[in-house]
Design a protein around this motif. Structure first.
Motif, short mmCIF file in Angstrom:
data_model
loop_
_atom_site.label_atom_id
_atom_site.label_comp_id
_atom_site.label_asym_id
_atom_site.label_seq_id
_atom_site.Cartn_x
_atom_site.Cartn_y
_atom_site.Cartn_z
N LEU A 38 -5.53 7.81 -6.56
CA LEU A 38 -5.43 8.56 -5.31
C LEU A 38 -4.00 8.95 -5.01
N SER A 39 -3.07 8.10 -5.41
CA SER A 39 -1.67 8.43 -5.20
C SER A 39 -1.24 9.60 -6.07
N ALA A 40 -1.69 9.58 -7.33
CA ALA A 40 -1.33 10.65 -8.26
C ALA A 40 -2.12 11.93 -8.00
N THR A 41 -3.35 11.76 -7.49
CA THR A 41 -4.29 12.86 -7.24
C THR A 41 -4.35 13.85 -8.40
N GLN A 42 -4.37 13.31 -9.61
CA GLN A 42 -4.48 14.16 -10.79
C GLN A 42 -5.95 14.49 -11.05
N VAL B 102 0.84 -1.20 0.00
CA VAL B 102 0.00 0.00 0.00
C VAL B 102 0.87 1.25 0.00
N ASN B 103 0.47 2.22 -0.79
CA ASN B 103 1.17 3.50 -0.94
C ASN B 103 2.49 3.38 -1.70
N ASN B 104 2.66 2.26 -2.41
CA ASN B 104 3.86 2.09 -3.21
C ASN B 104 3.46 1.99 -4.67
N ASP B 105 3.65 3.06 -5.41
CA ASP B 105 3.20 3.10 -6.80
C ASP B 105 3.88 2.04 -7.66
N ASP B 106 5.15 1.80 -7.41
CA ASP B 106 5.85 0.78 -8.20
C ASP B 106 5.21 -0.58 -8.04
N SER B 107 4.79 -0.89 -6.83
CA SER B 107 4.14 -2.19 -6.61
C SER B 107 2.77 -2.23 -7.26
N TYR B 108 2.07 -1.10 -7.26
CA TYR B 108 0.77 -1.04 -7.94
C TYR B 108 0.94 -1.29 -9.44
N LYS C 132 -17.34 -4.13 -9.50
CA LYS C 132 -16.53 -3.57 -8.41
C LYS C 132 -15.40 -2.69 -8.94
N GLY C 133 -14.86 -3.05 -10.09
CA GLY C 133 -13.81 -2.22 -10.68
C GLY C 133 -14.29 -0.83 -11.02
N TYR C 134 -15.54 -0.74 -11.54
CA TYR C 134 -16.09 0.57 -11.88
C TYR C 134 -16.26 1.43 -10.62
N LEU C 135 -16.90 0.84 -9.60
CA LEU C 135 -17.13 1.61 -8.37
C LEU C 135 -15.80 2.05 -7.76
N SER C 136 -14.78 1.19 -7.84
CA SER C 136 -13.47 1.56 -7.27
C SER C 136 -12.95 2.84 -7.90
N MET C 137 -12.95 2.90 -9.22
CA MET C 137 -12.43 4.09 -9.90
C MET C 137 -13.32 5.30 -9.66
N ARG D 76 -12.07 12.02 1.16
CA ARG D 76 -10.88 11.19 0.96
C ARG D 76 -10.60 10.27 2.15
N ASP D 77 -10.71 10.79 3.36
CA ASP D 77 -10.38 9.99 4.53
C ASP D 77 -11.32 8.81 4.72
N GLN D 78 -12.55 8.92 4.21
CA GLN D 78 -13.48 7.79 4.27
C GLN D 78 -13.16 6.75 3.20
N ILE D 79 -12.77 7.23 2.03
CA ILE D 79 -12.61 6.36 0.87
C ILE D 79 -11.27 5.64 0.87
N LEU D 80 -10.21 6.31 1.28
CA LEU D 80 -8.87 5.76 1.18
C LEU D 80 -8.71 4.39 1.83
N PRO D 81 -9.13 4.19 3.09
CA PRO D 81 -8.95 2.86 3.68
C PRO D 81 -9.75 1.76 2.99
N LYS D 82 -10.87 2.13 2.38
CA LYS D 82 -11.68 1.14 1.66
C LYS D 82 -10.95 0.66 0.41
N LEU D 83 -10.37 1.60 -0.33
CA LEU D 83 -9.66 1.22 -1.55
C LEU D 83 -8.35 0.52 -1.23
N GLN D 84 -7.68 0.93 -0.16
CA GLN D 84 -6.44 0.26 0.22
C GLN D 84 -6.71 -1.15 0.73
N GLY D 85 -7.75 -1.31 1.52
CA GLY D 85 -8.11 -2.65 1.99
C GLY D 85 -8.48 -3.56 0.84
#
Length: 460
Positions: A396-400, A31-37, A318-323, A336-345
């Protein structure tokens, strides 16, 4: 010194081999590692594209066996992945095939398929096109802009707005002979709402926002959406004037309305009305689709996953809702604080689940993200859904922030199809005579077939 007998050595060797296979097949996401993603995404994309090649109907780009829209939603996912990761490996295929299926009128309603398409089928291609505009996906020389393709879908769909029953709404299917023509469903109306909202923000054209408001208001009034508890139902029927909604809960229905509301919140510079709607839909989405069974932070398609009955369409959701959750966190920062742990989990679960192997392919992703291992469900749809979950974390990592016409002027909606479509999106492009003629012929054939069958049954 400790000695092992032959049986112990065999058992130990087998255990080491199994552990090694598990380690190798795990996607290894941190988690939080773009290279691994990105590394994990590539592992997921490889079999997805192999499934894509295997399932193309007679080698037609973008046409999969027994379905048409799924390729469009796959391109939508791949464009979003490219924008978030910078990995352009699949861009050539995406660019060619996404334009190839635009059809002879550049409206994603080709006469090859228009006789049996639903509004939701066409809508997903429109969302792929507007995603390309927002992502800054390269335009095609000598072809209409991606924005103009998205606009063409919008123009045709608002022309089908049906006020003869339930006070409005978009029917699920386009033609009267189709099963489902009597229903007005959430994905068709929510999809058009999202497309309208994203076109409004991208182009800054008020016509699109007006339509988004209209679709939202109708959805809330018709019973598709309950704004007291923020439930979104799957469909309502024209037969009873839309009074008895189908109670099935699907991730992508929530995703379309949530994302559309988020885009409009951003477009209106923080209108409290849209913030309230975002917060309401988000709360219900997180409560409904992240069950305690998997720890509360892993997404589940709760209407079909527990009994393993999800069809190929539902596997994608689920892929659509994730994005779309990621878009919400970017466009409405207070969420963001509500969504981030859900997507990371969810992405941590995806990492351990995508370890299937079959027919020479590895890193196959199953249906149930929270299963902890591959559950045997395989195919393009499962890979695409997992890719959506990974891509959401990259977003979320790029926050573009999605681009607008100001930051992507090459995607001007004024680059119109060669069919002579009007520059004014408030003047929808109607269904063509060729479409209607083809549909009429098919309806006659179906009617004759039914009549013949009934005659045979009652013949003494």
């Amino acid at each position: 010194m400790r000695y092992f007998n032959g049986r112990q050595l065999c058992a130990t060797s087998l255990l080491l081999l199994l552990n090694a296979q598990t380690a190798l097949s795990d996607l290894g996401i941190t988690v939080n590692n773009d290279d691994s993603y990105i590394s994990a995404a590539k592992e997921v994309i490889s079999p997805m594209m192999e499934f894509y090649k295997q399932n193309q109907t007679e080698g037609i780009p973008g046409k999969l066996t027994d379905t048409w829209y799924i390729a469009g939603s796959m391109f939508m996912t791949l464009i979003q992945y490219w924008q978030a990761s910078g990995d352009d490996t699949e861009n050539k295929i995406v660019s060619h095939d996404l334009m190839f299926q635009a059809g002879e009128n550049y409206d994603y309603f080709s006469s090859n398929y228009s006789q049996w398409l639903g509004n939701d089928d066409q809508m997903f291609w429109g969302l792929a096109a507007i995603t390309a505009s927002e992502a800054g996906f390269p335009e095609r020389d000598g072809k209409p802009s991606w924005t103009s393709l998205a606009r063409a879908v919008f123009n045709e769909q608002v022309e089908r707005w049906d006020s003869t029953t339930c006070g409005g709404g978009l029917r699920w299917q386009v033609w009267p002979y189709q099963a489902g023509y009597g229903l007005k469903n959430a994905i068709s109306n929510g999809g058009l709402f999202e497309l309208s909202a994203r076109l409004a923000r991208f182009t800054k054209n008020d016509t699109y926002q007006d339509w988004a408001e209209k679709i939202w208001d109708w959805s809330a009034k018709s019973g598709l959406m309950n704004v007291k508890n923020w439930n979104i139902y799957d469909s309502v029927s024209n037969d009873d004037q839309c009074k008895s909604p189908d109670n099935h809960q699907w991730t992508y229905n929530y995703g379309t309305y949530l994302a559309g509301a988020a885009f409009l919140y951003n477009h209106t510079n923080g209108d409290e009305k849209w913030l309230k709607r975002v917060n309401g839909l988000l709360a219900t989405s997180l409560q409904t689709f992240f069950p305690k069974k998997f720890g509360g932070n892993t997404m589940s398609e709760v209407a079909c996953e527990p009994i393993m009955t999800c069809d190929r369409n539902q596997i994608c959701f689920k892929g659509y809702l994730s994005m779309w959750l990621a878009f919400t966190a970017i466009l409405v920062p207070s969420t963001r604080d509500q969504i981030l742990p859900k997507l990371q989990g969810s992405v941590e679960a995806i990492s351990t689940m995508c370890n299937g192997q079959s027919d020479g392919m590895s890193n196959l992703c199953g249906l149930t993200w929270g299963a902890g291992k591959f559950d045997g469900v395989k195919g393009l749809e499962a890979q695409m859904s997992a890719l959506g979950g990974i891509t959401a974390n990259l977003m979320l990592s790029a926050t573009q922030t999605p681009k607008t016409i100001d930051t992507n002027p090459n995607a001007d909606e004024g680059t119109v199809p060669s069919s002579g479509e009007s520059d004014d999106p408030s003047k929808p492009k109607p269904i063509t005579t060729a479409d209607r003629a083809g549909a009429w012929i098919l309806m006659v054939i179906v009617s004759v077939a039914i009549t013949g069958a009934v005659g045979w049954l009652v013949k003494p």
